[in-house]
Design an enzyme around this catalytic site. Structure first.
Site, short mmCIF file in Angstrom:
data_model
loop_
_atom_site.label_atom_id
_atom_site.label_comp_id
_atom_site.label_asym_id
_atom_site.label_seq_id
_atom_site.Cartn_x
_atom_site.Cartn_y
_atom_site.Cartn_z
N ASP A 1 6.23 57.91 -31.69
CA ASP A 1 7.67 58.01 -30.79
C ASP A 1 7.79 57.75 -29.50
OD1 ASP A 1 9.46 60.15 -30.01
OD2 ASP A 1 8.08 62.07 -29.94
N PHE A 2 8.78 56.25 -28.91
CA PHE A 2 8.50 55.92 -28.13
C PHE A 2 9.53 56.18 -27.60
CE2 PHE A 2 5.10 51.96 -28.60
CZ PHE A 2 4.42 53.06 -29.13
N GLU A 3 9.68 56.80 -26.30
CA GLU A 3 10.87 57.14 -25.41
C GLU A 3 10.53 56.74 -23.91
OE1 GLU A 3 11.59 61.24 -25.19
OE2 GLU A 3 10.12 61.80 -27.97
N GLY A 4 11.80 56.82 -23.16
CA GLY A 4 11.99 56.61 -21.91
C GLY A 4 12.00 54.80 -21.87
#
Length: 485
Positions: A270-273
């Site tokens: 859940d890699f974000e930013g």
């Protein structure tokens, strides 16, 4: 629930633009009660062709309902799969990969007689003088892993390392309606270190938090009921940038340590930013060169190899990192674009053989252009229909029809939504969720959007989160089970 009638177009003759003097076919089927998917790889052993049809006949009652990377027609037991345009050319020694989905009711042997442009595929022909090179991120030639999930699965995130307005929920108190429970979150104190930690919510913040022993016992109890418990890595505050080989190795070591300590079934990315972005000049999603992308792929392949085929791998990117890639990819040919645009595509593509489930977050999103070249906004059925159709149909990256992101298998795709109005922007009422499911699985109630198929094997729904659903009197999970039965 009653099955909707499925209507296929009549079989039509399609022009062949080249004759094959030899070919071979690898047909791999994945069956479940009443349905199946087949991944098909045809290898051209003769002269190059530009435009192809692969034909075969079923001996049983298989009925194809949709396909990916192909245009498929069926009359009776006879099937003809043609190229999808962008994959029309097959060089000598080259291959075409595509898949079909269908229904069946009686056991039936796998078809063995195939023809390519009218020529029997017997494995004979003129072999290529030089073995074709295969990029490291080849589409799958076998069915995607099911991860032991039911035909239709309900996925939810459990707030495990923090508290918020939804309240803390013990793992043992999570209803058995949830098939996949993502423990949120594994994070890193330094984005570029690669070292992931999983620190459970402290008593001061979560007064009702269970002991480590009770938590571990709850994991085993869920698994004994067939549920999957995963470590979700990243989240809104857990930026991870694997910029170096050392960070990659630290990621593998720390994540495997957490998986082993708690006895988990796998991981969710859940890699974000700013975790994923593409360096200038990195324009081919099939052969990425950006270190944070290459190192993440390498780390995931290492973890998958370490734990084997039963290791569950899911991903929860935002639309910005996936569907936006239809218009923009990285910083673009002239620079100036957001380098994060479409940055998940090379990771998804590289891990296709190992990816259990992709559930894009159809929330907290700006307007995104669909395959109808219209902008779609979150919060209604239309957004989920358009965004999911892109994943199940495939799309040209940055509008380049020579650079197609291929469709995923329906069993690899779930729709991500917020459980309540409190959980995030883009809440979709149950009636609209059902409308989206009707359209995608039955091709009914589609409104103004024309999907490119129907996919009864769509895996299910994901939500943020289990906690918020409980806060909202289980509206989301109750509606899931009301729909799928």
């Amino acid at each position: 629930m009653a099955a909707a009638a499925l209507v296929l177009p009549a079989l039509v003759a399609l022009p062949a633009h080249g004759a094959a003097s030899g070919c071979s076919v690898n047909y791999t089927v994945n069956e479940w009660s009443g349905g199946f998917t087949a991944q098909i790889k045809v290898t051209n052993l003769g002269p190059a062709v530009n435009g192809w049809q692969l034909a075969w006949t079923y001996a049983g009652d298989q009925h194809i309902t949709s396909g990916w990377n192909t245009t498929v027609t069926q009359t009776g037991a006879a099937v003809r799969a043609a190229d999808a345009g962008y994959n029309a050319a097959i060089a000598t020694g080259g291959t075409a990969d595509f898949g079909v989905q269908g229904t069946w009711s009686a056991a039936d042997p796998t078809p063995t007689a195939f023809t390519l442009n009218g020529t029997a595929c017997t494995g004979n022909g003129t072999p290529p003088t030089t073995p074709p090179t295969t990029p490291p991120t080849t589409p799958p030639t076998s069915p995607p892993p099911s991860g032991g999930l039911p035909t239709h699965a309900l996925v939810g995130y459990l707030h495990e390392t923090f508290a918020n307005g939804s309240g803390y929920t013990r793992l043992a108190d999570v209803p058995d309606s949830w098939d996949v429970i993502d423990l949120a979150f594994g994070e890193t104190s330094s984005p570029t270190s690669g070292s992931i930690h999983f620190t459970r919510c402290p008593v001061a913040e979560c007064p009702s938090v269970e002991s480590d022993a009770d938590f571990k016992a709850a994991i085993k109890a869920k698994q004994a009921k067939g549920k999957k418990v995963l470590l979700s890595i990243g989240g809104a505050n857990g930026e991870v940038q694997l910029t170096t080989a050392a960070a990659r190795d630290a990621f593998v070591s720390s994540v495997s340590g957490i998986v082993d300590t708690w006895g988990l079934n796998g991981i969710d990315i859940d890699f974000e930013g700013h975790s994923l972005s593409l360096n200038t000049g990195d324009t081919d999603f099939k052969n990425p060169t950006t270190p944070v992308i290459v190192n993440l792929i390498s780390a995931l392949k290492t973890l998958k190899a370490r734990y084997g085929s039963g290791f569950v791998l899911t991903m929860a990117p935002e639309t910005f990192f996936v569907q936006l890639g239809y218009q923009f990819y990285g910083s673009g040919p002239f620079g100036g674009q957001d380098p994060r645009a479409g940055a998940y595509l090379p990771v998804i593509y590289a891990m296709r053989n190992d990816l259990t489930l992709l559930h894009v977050q159809d929330y907290n999103s700006g307007p995104i252009m669909g395959l109808d070249n219209q902008y779609h906004t979150m919060g209604g059925a239309d957004f989920h229909i358009a965004m999911t159709d892109m994943l199940l149909t495939g799309f040209p990256v940055a509008g380049n029809t020579a650079n197609m992101f291929p469709a995923l298998a329906p069993s690899q795709v779930a729709i991500g939504l917020p459980a309540t109005t409190n959980a995030g922007n883009g809440y979709t009422a149950p009636a609209a969720v059902d409308q989206a499911l009707d359209c995608l699985t039955r091709k009914t109630s589609c409104g103004g959007y024309a999907t490119h198929g129907s996919w009864p094997a769509l895996r299910g729904l994901m939500t943020w989160s289990v906690n918020w659903d409980r806060f909202g009197n289980n509206e989301f999970s109750n509606n899931f089970h009301s729909y799928f039965g």
